[in-house]
Design a protein around this motif. Structure first.
Motif, short mmCIF file in Angstrom:
data_model
loop_
_atom_site.label_atom_id
_atom_site.label_comp_id
_atom_site.label_asym_id
_atom_site.label_seq_id
_atom_site.Cartn_x
_atom_site.Cartn_y
_atom_site.Cartn_z
N LEU A 57 -3.98 2.73 -1.35
CA LEU A 57 -5.07 3.21 -2.19
C LEU A 57 -5.49 4.62 -1.79
N LEU A 58 -5.63 4.83 -0.50
CA LEU A 58 -5.98 6.16 0.00
C LEU A 58 -4.91 7.18 -0.37
N TRP A 59 -3.65 6.82 -0.22
CA TRP A 59 -2.56 7.73 -0.55
C TRP A 59 -2.54 8.04 -2.06
N ALA A 60 -2.78 7.04 -2.88
CA ALA A 60 -2.82 7.26 -4.34
C ALA A 60 -3.91 8.26 -4.70
N ASN A 75 -1.40 10.47 -7.42
CA ASN A 75 -0.33 9.76 -8.12
C ASN A 75 -0.70 8.29 -8.26
N ALA A 76 -1.16 7.93 -9.45
CA ALA A 76 -1.61 6.56 -9.70
C ALA A 76 -0.48 5.54 -9.66
N TRP A 77 0.75 5.98 -9.73
CA TRP A 77 1.88 5.04 -9.68
C TRP A 77 1.89 4.26 -8.36
N ILE A 117 0.19 -1.93 -4.60
CA ILE A 117 -0.91 -2.67 -3.96
C ILE A 117 -0.70 -4.19 -4.02
N PRO A 118 -0.43 -4.78 -5.18
CA PRO A 118 -0.24 -6.24 -5.18
C PRO A 118 0.97 -6.69 -4.35
N VAL A 119 2.01 -5.87 -4.34
CA VAL A 119 3.20 -6.22 -3.56
C VAL A 119 2.85 -6.25 -2.07
N ALA A 120 2.16 -5.24 -1.61
CA ALA A 120 1.78 -5.18 -0.19
C ALA A 120 0.77 -6.27 0.16
N GLY A 121 -0.26 -6.39 -0.64
CA GLY A 121 -1.32 -7.35 -0.34
C GLY A 121 -0.85 -8.78 -0.42
N TYR A 122 -0.28 -9.15 -1.55
CA TYR A 122 0.15 -10.54 -1.72
C TYR A 122 1.46 -10.84 -1.01
N GLY A 123 2.35 -9.88 -0.92
CA GLY A 123 3.64 -10.11 -0.28
C GLY A 123 3.50 -10.58 1.16
N PHE A 124 2.75 -9.85 1.94
CA PHE A 124 2.56 -10.23 3.35
C PHE A 124 1.80 -11.55 3.47
N ALA A 125 0.77 -11.71 2.64
CA ALA A 125 -0.03 -12.94 2.70
C ALA A 125 0.81 -14.16 2.34
#
Length: 109
Positions: free
Chosen positions: A47-50, A55-57, A62-70
């Motif tokens: 989010l900070l990098w975006a 670059n909103a892409w 975010i969902p991949v990182a957040g949900y993937g690890f969880a």
């Protein structure tokens, strides 16, 4: 006697305060909590990098990182289904409250 099917029934929670102890019970494995911590940290960094890059892409990651690890933590270490499937809003809040609690030392990780 509870069967595996009945232990996964949807329970009614009247508040997040009532839900959070259940949420924590679904995150009793240290490795799972650490994976949640990594995922939540990555969400904040992405989010900070975006924002910094303009670059909103990056927000798509975010969902991949957040949900993937969880979800790796749940399926391989907790051996349970993420609460997100049954309690999406409370689980989202639980992720961030647990993240804060890990940062402040209230929960070990």
């Amino acid at each position: 006697m509870a069967t595996p099917e009945t232990s996964h029934q949807i329970r009614e929670f009247r508040s997040f305060a009532e839900f959070y102890p259940f949420y924590l019970s679904e995150h009793s494995n240290d490795t799972s909590r650490r994976l949640h911590y990594v995922g939540s940290s990555l969400v904040l960094l992405i989010l900070l990098w975006a924002i910094i890059s303009g670059n909103a892409w990056w927000l798509l990651a975010i969902p991949v990182a957040g949900y993937g690890f969880a979800w790796i933590g749940h399926f391989f270490f907790e051996k349970n289904r993420p609460a997100t499937f049954k309690y999406p809003l409370y689980s989202f809040l639980g992720d961030w409250v647990m993240f804060r609690d890990m940062l402040t030392g209230r929960i070990r990780f």
